[in-house]
Design a protein around this motif. Structure first.
Motif, PDB file in Angstrom:
ATOM      1  N   ASN A 135      36.607  43.603  25.469  1.00 55.25           N
ATOM      2  CA  ASN A 135      35.955  44.869  25.126  1.00 55.25           C
ATOM      3  C   ASN A 135      36.444  46.027  25.996  1.00 55.25           C
ATOM      4  N   SER A 136      37.717  45.998  26.396  1.00 55.63           N
ATOM      5  CA  SER A 136      38.375  47.059  27.173  1.00 55.63           C
ATOM      6  C   SER A 136      38.126  46.972  28.667  1.00 55.63           C
ATOM      7  N   ILE A 137      37.195  46.145  29.121  1.00 51.61           N
ATOM      8  CA  ILE A 137      36.969  45.979  30.557  1.00 51.61           C
ATOM      9  C   ILE A 137      38.007  45.004  31.118  1.00 51.61           C
ATOM     10  N   PHE A 138      38.570  45.352  32.274  1.00 55.36           N
ATOM     11  CA  PHE A 138      39.496  44.447  32.942  1.00 55.36           C
ATOM     12  C   PHE A 138      39.132  44.351  34.425  1.00 55.36           C
ATOM     13  N   TYR A 139      39.382  43.181  34.992  1.00 56.09           N
ATOM     14  CA  TYR A 139      39.102  42.956  36.407  1.00 56.09           C
ATOM     15  C   TYR A 139      40.247  43.495  37.269  1.00 56.09           C
ATOM     16  N   ILE A 140      39.892  44.213  38.330  1.00 56.99           N
ATOM     17  CA  ILE A 140      40.865  44.563  39.360  1.00 56.99           C
ATOM     18  C   ILE A 140      40.974  43.393  40.333  1.00 56.99           C
ATOM     19  N   SER A 141      39.835  42.793  40.627  1.00 52.59           N
ATOM     20  CA  SER A 141      39.810  41.610  41.496  1.00 52.59           C
ATOM     21  C   SER A 141      38.745  40.655  40.987  1.00 52.59           C
ATOM     22  N   ARG A 142      38.986  39.386  41.257  1.00 49.67           N
ATOM     23  CA  ARG A 142      38.009  38.372  40.894  1.00 49.67           C
ATOM     24  C   ARG A 142      38.166  37.230  41.870  1.00 49.67           C
ATOM     25  N   GLY A 143      37.226  37.148  42.817  1.00 49.55           N
ATOM     26  CA  GLY A 143      37.361  36.248  43.952  1.00 49.55           C
ATOM     27  C   GLY A 143      37.799  34.842  43.622  1.00 49.55           C
ATOM     28  N   GLU A 144      37.115  34.212  42.663  1.00 46.08           N
ATOM     29  CA  GLU A 144      37.424  32.815  42.374  1.00 46.08           C
ATOM     30  C   GLU A 144      38.763  32.652  41.673  1.00 46.08           C
ATOM     31  N   ARG A 145      39.326  33.761  41.185  1.00 43.87           N
ATOM     32  CA  ARG A 145      40.630  33.700  40.515  1.00 43.87           C
ATOM     33  C   ARG A 145      41.766  34.104  41.457  1.00 43.87           C
ATOM     34  N   SER A 146      41.414  34.523  42.662  1.00 43.19           N
ATOM     35  CA  SER A 146      42.394  34.813  43.719  1.00 43.19           C
ATOM     36  C   SER A 146      43.393  35.904  43.347  1.00 43.19           C
ATOM     37  N   PHE A 147      42.931  36.995  42.783  1.00 42.01           N
ATOM     38  CA  PHE A 147      43.790  38.169  42.625  1.00 42.01           C
ATOM     39  C   PHE A 147      42.973  39.397  42.998  1.00 42.01           C
TER      40      PHE A 147
END
Length: 223
Positions: A135-147
């Motif tokens: 829905n157009s939202i994107f993660y800049i960071s996501r701890g458990e995904r390590s980026f």
């Protein structure tokens, strides 16, 4: 021979420096860093929270089609404990305007129901696992995904960028040392040869000129 190469080497160094300056193009390079309030939100949540403040792309000198890099820094506590600030997930969404509708008071998932101008963006490094939502939202960071970085192309008609903590409840978030932040940087493509290649080419040219000069000088003495 020595004087010739000394003078030509100076000229070569000057030309190489000029090419390096053109490549850097400081007029187009920028980095901004902003603190992000982890209690603010642009999605609906279970608890009341301040609205996320939209960033004006125009005010930052960013235009549709530009490529920018978003980096997340710091962390906060998602459970109100200032002694355990470990959470660092952050997300964002581009919008054609700065309108943010009222929260429904319920968490309906990470949707853009509050952002009527939300538009999709292209992540140039590809969407890492669970980095891009539908829905157009994107993660800049996501701890458990390590980026903790997103390289993204600003979509056509985008005028604003909403950035916030990625959570479902926001009122109990705590960032006691105020280190939860984002940096926004320009990404400029390389359009001139690499310095090593340029220097090698110029040195070869200098050597050829010097050799030709010496041959002509010897030929003149033999006549």
């Amino acid at each position: 021979m020595t004087n010739l190469f000394t003078k030509l080497s100076v000229a070569t160094a000057s030309l190489t420096f000029t090419l390096a300056v053109i490549k850097a193009d400081p007029a187009q390079a920028f980095t901004f860093r902003f603190n992000i309030d982890p209690t603010a939100s642009f999605i609906s949540s279970y608890t009341s929270s301040p609205d996320s403040v939209p960033f004006s792309l125009k005010d930052l000198g960013i235009n549709p089609g530009d490529t920018i890099k978003l980096d997340q820094f710091g962390s906060f506590s998602p459970f109100g404990d200032p002694t355990n600030e470990y959470y660092s997930s952050m997300w964002a969404v581009f919008s054609t305007n700065n309108n943010l509708l009222p929260s429904s008071g319920e968490y309906n998932g990470a949707t853009t129901e509050r952002v009527p101008g939300a538009i999709n963006a292209t992540l140039l490094n590809g969407c890492l696992p669970a980095q891009c939502l539908d829905n157009s939202i994107f993660y800049i960071s996501r701890g458990e995904r390590s980026f903790s970085t997103a390289v993204v192309q600003v979509p056509t008609d985008a005028q604003y960028l909403f950035i916030g903590a990625a959570d479902s409840q926001f009122a109990d978030n705590v960032d006691s040392n105020r280190d939860f932040a984002v940096s926004i940087s320009s990404v400029t493509p390389v359009t001139v040869p690499e310095p090593a290649f340029t220097l090698g080419s110029l040195v070869f040219g200098v050597y050829s000129i010097g050799l030709r000069f010496l041959r002509n000088r010897q030929k003149a003495h033999s006549i």
